[in-house]
Design a protein around this motif. Structure first.
Motif, short mmCIF file in Angstrom:
data_model
loop_
_atom_site.label_atom_id
_atom_site.label_comp_id
_atom_site.label_asym_id
_atom_site.label_seq_id
_atom_site.Cartn_x
_atom_site.Cartn_y
_atom_site.Cartn_z
N GLU A 110 0.50 -1.12 0.06
CA GLU A 110 0.08 0.17 0.12
C GLU A 110 0.23 0.87 0.60
N ASN A 111 2.47 0.80 0.26
CA ASN A 111 3.08 2.29 0.38
C ASN A 111 3.14 2.79 -1.03
N ARG A 112 3.09 1.75 -1.59
CA ARG A 112 3.80 2.39 -3.07
C ARG A 112 1.97 2.69 -4.54
N PRO A 113 2.12 4.09 -4.25
CA PRO A 113 1.29 4.78 -4.97
C PRO A 113 1.04 4.81 -7.01
N TYR A 114 0.38 4.35 -7.03
CA TYR A 114 -0.21 4.13 -7.99
C TYR A 114 0.61 4.94 -9.47
N PRO A 115 0.02 4.50 -10.01
CA PRO A 115 0.87 5.44 -11.28
C PRO A 115 0.33 6.93 -10.98
N LYS A 116 0.46 8.18 -12.06
CA LYS A 116 -0.18 9.12 -11.70
C LYS A 116 -0.28 9.44 -13.33
N GLU A 117 -1.18 10.02 -13.50
CA GLU A 117 -1.80 10.76 -14.62
C GLU A 117 -1.18 11.57 -15.21
N GLY A 118 -0.56 10.42 -16.67
CA GLY A 118 0.21 11.22 -17.23
C GLY A 118 2.13 10.82 -17.00
N GLU A 119 1.96 9.76 -15.99
CA GLU A 119 3.37 9.37 -15.81
C GLU A 119 4.09 8.14 -16.21
N LYS A 120 4.42 8.14 -16.94
CA LYS A 120 5.32 7.55 -18.16
C LYS A 120 6.11 6.09 -17.18
N ALA A 121 5.97 5.21 -18.33
CA ALA A 121 6.51 3.24 -17.78
C ALA A 121 7.33 3.68 -17.96
#
Length: 634
Positions: free
Chosen positions: A234-245
């Motif tokens: 849970e301390n690892r956040p989901y990808p942010k909008e527009g964040e590149k993989a």
């Protein structure tokens, strides 16, 4: 000149004494071992003679020549019967008349003053004989920094062959992408300890690692995730909008072929795993239309996307499961398996099948309509329907299917093999139904589990000590052994980001797995195994390969006696002393020598404890606060 002679004499004596001590340090232990008189000095005056026209044996011999060369010993490889034989020779022979006792992977090895002879029925036996010979050499032969150039091997006779045909390690390449060189190095170590199956976990929620040319998005999208650090959860956040993989990677089909050939040269076959219908988030990130919701997905960067309730019960917060009611899913699976089957020469393809969440299926009207139409009573039967469809696809490619023990749910496909991971129960059930089984239970074989004290190791949800791993017995009582293909250890890599730490988590527990699937059951002895394991620590150190030495750390057992907090200390090794303090003083060797269970009084205190041998510390110093001890009460 006088100095050189003295140096060589001292070196000879040093090797002689160390090799005498090292003769019984073979892992896995051979079926039969006998000391004989004599001593073979391996040096630049030695040759290797290949007494067969089999090119694979010549290639193995050349590999051993290359190994010796790196250690500073240059030996000649003789390929022709007419070549002049030197005074000292290592002879490699394929038997003209089969030696029935040793089968296809066994060998005999004999060492005397002038000759080392390895006999086998098949090239695989020659390869394993050479691995044993490698272990008979001093540990410095593994070193690139201090090659000595000569090595003494004491006289012996060995007859050896494996107990099981499936001796495997599973390597999870999805949670972190390791790359070709890392995988090759992992295979190298496997081969040294006579493993012959590399189970390659190539797809999961965190990454799709194999190029499928007919489905390019699987690697264009599914192989990459946003970069995150630290513990999965849970301390690892989901990808942010527009964040590149940008974190990840994949193996091209040419790289896959390269690794397959590399493994085959070391008598290792690769079993690919394409994990479906669950654990498919990376695939759904590429092709979301294959899910029930058909919503855009992302490759999971290790973020929490499930709630676990215990006893195997869980709920997915994001859909990661293929839709078994959609015919397009089977077209997708067919395309994947067509290319996988063409790449891998192995008999089996692993289809996963584990931890498949049914909640999205239960809520989807089209899935429910499909179940009614096909008279499927529940989602367990629906998963069985999916598994049976997948098996037909795999069989159509000329392969057999194997899957985790959840594929038993709702009815097992006729020709499927089962890999039992949730203990031995699934394997027992499958074997009694007449199916082939590979035992890889969490109880004994999960190499990602914490192997030492949580104060000095990465704590995860379960523990697996070396002693427990060594107690692995692949054939449960009451099961016909003919249905047990063998066993394997599994290395999941959520907390393993690189190959050196993968080695640390794998060894020495993989030694225990190797001995359980190679050596005779009646020959297993933990005290003897520990003694041999310690000698292999030296070999790993010489080759600068990471290995866990957690067996040198005290085992801390905490209980309550009424209101008293009691601690018992134990050790995996028998010839050591445990010292401790509970009054915040150090170093511990000036504290108390452990003899019996003791009380830790109330107060802001810490237990400090460490193992000593011959007055010297051999393990790590553990420091555990009283508050942490209370949390460990059993």
């Amino acid at each position: 000149m006088q100095f050189t002679s003295k140096y060589l004499f001292l070196t000879f004596c040093l090797f002689a004494s160390s090799v005498i001590f090292a003769q019984h340090n073979i892992i896995p232990t051979p079926v039969k071992y006998e000391n004989t008189s004599g001593m073979f000095m391996l040096d630049n005056q030695t040759a290797i003679r290949v007494n067969t026209k089999d090119e694979s044996v010549t290639k193995m011999a050349q590999g051993f020549v290359d190994f010796l060369s790196k250690a500073g010993t240059n030996v000649e490889l003789l390929k022709n019967a007419t070549d002049k034989v030197p005074s000292k020779v290592i002879s490699l022979n394929l038997a003209n008349a089969a030696i029935s006792e040793i089968g296809t992977e066994g060998y005999t090895l004999e060492v005397n003053d002038k000759e080392i002879t390895i006999n086998a029925n098949k090239p695989a036996g020659i390869f394993y004989g050479l691995q044993t010979l490698r272990q008979l050499l001093p540990a410095n032969f593994e070193s690139l920094d201090y090659p000595m150039g000569i090595g003494m091997i004491m006289g012996c006779k060995i007859t050896d062959y494996p107990r099981f045909g499936w001796r495997g390690l599973m390597f999870d390449d999805s949670r972190h992408f390791f790359g070709v060189d890392a995988v090759k190095s992992y295979i190298d170590k496997m081969a040294q300890y006579k493993f012959n199956v590399f189970h390659w976990h190539l797809t999961d929620d965190e990454g799709w690692r194999i190029e499928i040319k007919s489905l390019p998005k699987l690697t264009e999208i599914g192989a990459w995730r946003v970069e995150r650090n630290g513990k999965f959860g849970e301390n690892r956040p989901y990808p942010k909008e527009g964040e590149k993989a940008t974190y990840g990677g994949f193996y091209t089909q040419e790289q896959i072929k390269e690794v397959i050939k590399y493994a085959a040269d070391r008598n290792i076959r690769i079993i690919p795993e394409i994990d479906i219908p669950g654990h498919s988030m990376a695939a759904l990130a590429a092709y979301p239309e294959l899910s029930t919701l058909k919503q855009p997905k992302f490759v999971n960067p290790g973020s929490k996307f499930a709630e676990w309730y215990g006893d195997g019960k869980f709920e997915m917060l994001i859909e990661n499961t293929l839709n078994p009611a959609d015919e397009a899913v089977y077209t997708f699976v067919d395309k994947v398996m067509t290319e996988v089957a063409a790449l891998f020469p192995s008999e089996y393809i692993h289809m996963g099948g584990d931890e498949c969440y049914h909640g999205f299926w239960e809520k989807d009207p089209s899935v429910q309509k499909f179940m009614q139409k096909n008279k499927i009573k529940d989602t367990h039967e629906l998963q069985s329907y999916f598994v049976k469809r997948v098996e037909k696809i795999i069989n159509s490619k000329g392969k057999k299917m194997i899957g985790w023990d959840e594929i038993l749910e709702g009815g097992l496909a006729d020709g499927a093999a089962v890999m039992s991971w949730r203990g031995m129960k699934g394997g027992i059930e499958a074997a009694k139904m007449g199916h082939q089984v590979v035992m890889s239970p969490t109880t004994f074989a999960y190499l990602d589990y914490t192997q030492g004290d949580k104060s000095v190791e990465n704590p995860i949800y379960a523990d697996l000590s070396l002693r427990k791993a060594y107690s692995f017995e692949p054939v449960p009582e009451g099961v016909d052994p003919k249905f047990i293909l063998g066993g394997q250890g599994n290395l999941w890599t959520e907390v393993i980001p690189n190959i050196q730490f993968a080695n640390y988590m794998t060894y020495p527990r993989a030694f225990a797995i190797s001995e359980s699937v190679w050596s005779p059951k009646e020959s297993k002895n933990f005290e003897n195994f520990i003694s041999r394991t310690e000698q292999h620590f030296t070999r790993f150190d010489a080759s600068k390969t990471n290995i866990s030495k957690a067996i040198y750390d005290p085992i801390v057992i905490v209980t309550k006696d009424g209101e008293k907090l009691m601690v018992t200390l134990q050790s995996e090794i028998s010839n050591a002393e445990i010292f401790y303090t509970i009054d915040n003083t150090y170093p511990v060797n000036y504290g108390t020598k452990y003899t019996n269970t003791f009380e830790v009084p109330e107060g802001e205190l810490s237990l400090r404890t460490q193992l000593y041998r011959n007055g010297q510390p051999v393990g790590r110093l553990l420091q555990i606060s009283r508050e942490q001890l209370l949390q460990r009460i059993k």
